[in-house]
Design a protein around this motif. Structure first.
Motif, short mmCIF file in Angstrom:
data_model
loop_
_atom_site.label_atom_id
_atom_site.label_comp_id
_atom_site.label_asym_id
_atom_site.label_seq_id
_atom_site.Cartn_x
_atom_site.Cartn_y
_atom_site.Cartn_z
N THR A 4 48.84 30.25 28.11
CA THR A 4 49.42 29.39 27.07
C THR A 4 48.40 28.49 26.39
O THR A 4 48.74 27.81 25.42
CB THR A 4 50.53 28.49 27.66
N GLY A 5 47.17 28.46 26.89
CA GLY A 5 46.15 27.62 26.25
C GLY A 5 44.96 27.44 27.17
O GLY A 5 44.98 27.89 28.32
N GLU A 6 43.93 26.77 26.64
CA GLU A 6 42.77 26.43 27.47
C GLU A 6 43.19 25.38 28.49
O GLU A 6 44.12 24.62 28.26
CB GLU A 6 41.64 25.87 26.59
N GLN B 253 43.91 42.84 31.70
CA GLN B 253 44.41 42.27 30.45
C GLN B 253 45.17 43.37 29.71
O GLN B 253 44.66 44.48 29.51
CB GLN B 253 43.26 41.75 29.59
N LEU B 254 46.43 43.10 29.31
CA LEU B 254 47.26 44.11 28.65
C LEU B 254 47.25 43.98 27.13
O LEU B 254 47.47 44.94 26.42
CB LEU B 254 48.71 44.01 29.13
N ALA B 255 47.08 42.75 26.64
CA ALA B 255 47.12 42.48 25.20
C ALA B 255 46.45 41.12 25.00
O ALA B 255 46.02 40.49 25.97
CB ALA B 255 48.58 42.44 24.73
N ASP B 256 46.37 40.66 23.75
CA ASP B 256 45.76 39.35 23.50
C ASP B 256 46.51 38.28 24.29
O ASP B 256 47.71 38.07 24.06
CB ASP B 256 45.84 38.97 22.01
N GLY B 257 45.86 37.63 25.22
CA GLY B 257 46.47 36.54 25.97
C GLY B 257 47.50 36.96 27.00
O GLY B 257 48.14 36.11 27.61
N ILE B 258 47.70 38.26 27.20
CA ILE B 258 48.69 38.74 28.16
C ILE B 258 47.98 39.46 29.32
O ILE B 258 47.21 40.40 29.08
CB ILE B 258 49.69 39.74 27.52
N PHE C 282 44.84 31.41 36.29
CA PHE C 282 45.27 32.68 36.92
C PHE C 282 44.50 33.85 36.31
O PHE C 282 44.10 34.78 37.00
CB PHE C 282 46.78 32.93 36.71
N SER C 283 44.32 33.80 34.99
CA SER C 283 43.70 34.95 34.30
C SER C 283 42.24 35.13 34.68
O SER C 283 41.66 36.18 34.45
CB SER C 283 43.83 34.78 32.77
N GLU C 284 41.64 34.08 35.25
CA GLU C 284 40.22 34.17 35.63
C GLU C 284 40.05 34.63 37.07
O GLU C 284 38.93 34.80 37.55
CB GLU C 284 39.56 32.80 35.41
N MET C 285 41.16 34.84 37.77
CA MET C 285 41.07 35.26 39.18
C MET C 285 40.72 36.74 39.27
O MET C 285 41.06 37.53 38.40
CB MET C 285 42.38 34.97 39.90
N LYS C 286 40.03 37.08 40.36
CA LYS C 286 39.56 38.47 40.57
C LYS C 286 40.17 39.02 41.86
O LYS C 286 40.61 38.25 42.71
CB LYS C 286 38.04 38.48 40.72
#
Ligand SMILES: Cc1cc2nc3c(=O)[nH]c(=O)nc-3n(C[C@H](O)[C@H](O)[C@H](O)COP(=O)(O)OP(=O)(O)OC[C@H]3O[C@@H](n4cnc5c(N)ncnc54)[C@H](O)[C@@H]3O)c2cc1C
Ligand code: FES
Length: 260
Positions: A73-75, A15-20, A82-86
């Protein structure tokens, strides 16, 4: 060339920033990728059939890896998934897609590389590959969360604008250029449409050759469905109307070729 769907493997997610978020993936698409191209990323959720077009932020050909930097972009969205992938997870992708920035044209020139918001990421690989006389990277953010700033600083002179004035020039990338009295012979830009419209106008008023990367909602991502057309000055030879397909003919266009 017909691009094949392939299984990419997640190598690193940060994670680079809020939501990014930033994701490195191992994939064959890395072999031929160029700055300004994008990949279509599919989720592993059967209810989300359409891919998400995401720009290539960095290319590591030796390791066969691509980096993408994306905004959630939202829930319950694909980007959230994608953000939850490891590391070790796999996802289907198609790419590289689109034409990319013609960065070779900048040889010997003074150049602006301009990015705004989530249009900032593709400017990084462009900055890394471009061999020009003067590389002025002008990037605009909302606030002090200036993701990728350190990487840009290793690749050129960096000028920052923020909407809240917390870092660099208060305002947008055009305000930064004016405040710093910067000048260029060529421009490459990616960002929201109002920013690109202002850059296009500035370039045309000052006779500067300008390439802009456009964004539009996409479905097929490979030129077949016409979901992603933009208005062009010339008639398209496929459709015989004043349209260009952003996914196939772009996403990068000469500013004088398109209407915004
Ligand atoms: C050429 C190109 C490059 C892009 N590069 C990046 C990037 O590097 N980083 C980044 O964060 N975003 C980028 N985008 C925007 C990104 O594609 C959308 O934010 C993303 O598709 C939204 O998906 P979602 O799952 O979050 O939203 P959902 O609401 O779940 O999406 C629903 C559908 O609409 C489509 N869609 C929604 N918004 C957009 C949009 N703005 N553009 C295209 N399709 C959309 C989705 O692909 C999906 O098919 C790019 C878009 C294009 C066209
Ligand atoms: S998304 Fe189908 S033609 Fe561009």
């Amino acid at each position: 060339m017909e691009r094949q769907r392939e299984q990419a493997v997640v190598v690193l997610q940060e994670q680079l920033a809020d939501g990014i978020f930033s994701m490195w993936i191992r994939c064959q698409a890395a072999e031929t990728a160029k700055p300004g191209q994008f990949i279509s990323m599919y989720t592993n959720d059967g209810s989300k059939l359409l891919p998400r077009p995401i720009s290539i932020c960095e290319i590591d050909k030796e390791q066969g890896m691509l980096r993408v930097v994306y905004r959630v972009t939202g829930e319950n969205t694909g980007t959230k998934q994608f953000s939850e992938m490891k590391a070790g997870d796999t996802l289907p992708i198609i790419g590289p897609l689109g034409n990319g920035f013609p960065y070779e044209l900048a040889d010997g020139k003074r150049v602006f590389l301009m990015g705004g918001g989530i249009g900032v990421p593709p400017i990084l690989e462009l900055a890394k590959q471009m061999r020009c006389e003067k590389k002025q990277i002008v990037v605009g953010y909302r606030d002090s969360q200036t993701f990728l700033k350190e990487e840009f600083e290793q690749n050129g002179e960096v000028y920052i604008s923020t909407e809240d004035g917390s870092v660099g020039t208060k305002g947008n990338v055009m305000d930064a250029i004016r405040e710093q009295a910067l000048e260029a012979d060529m421009i490459y830009a990616c960002g929201p449409t109002p920013m690109l419209r202002a850059i296009k106008q500035y370039a045309e008023e000052n006779n500067i050759v300008c390439y802009i990367s456009l964004e539009e909602r996409m479905a097929c991502g490979i030129g077949a469905c016409l979901a992603c057309v933009c208005k062009s000055k010339e008639k398209d030879h496929h459709t015989n109307v004043n349209n260009k397909r952003i996914c196939k003919d772009g996403p990068v266009f000469l500013s004088t070729e398109v209407e915004l």
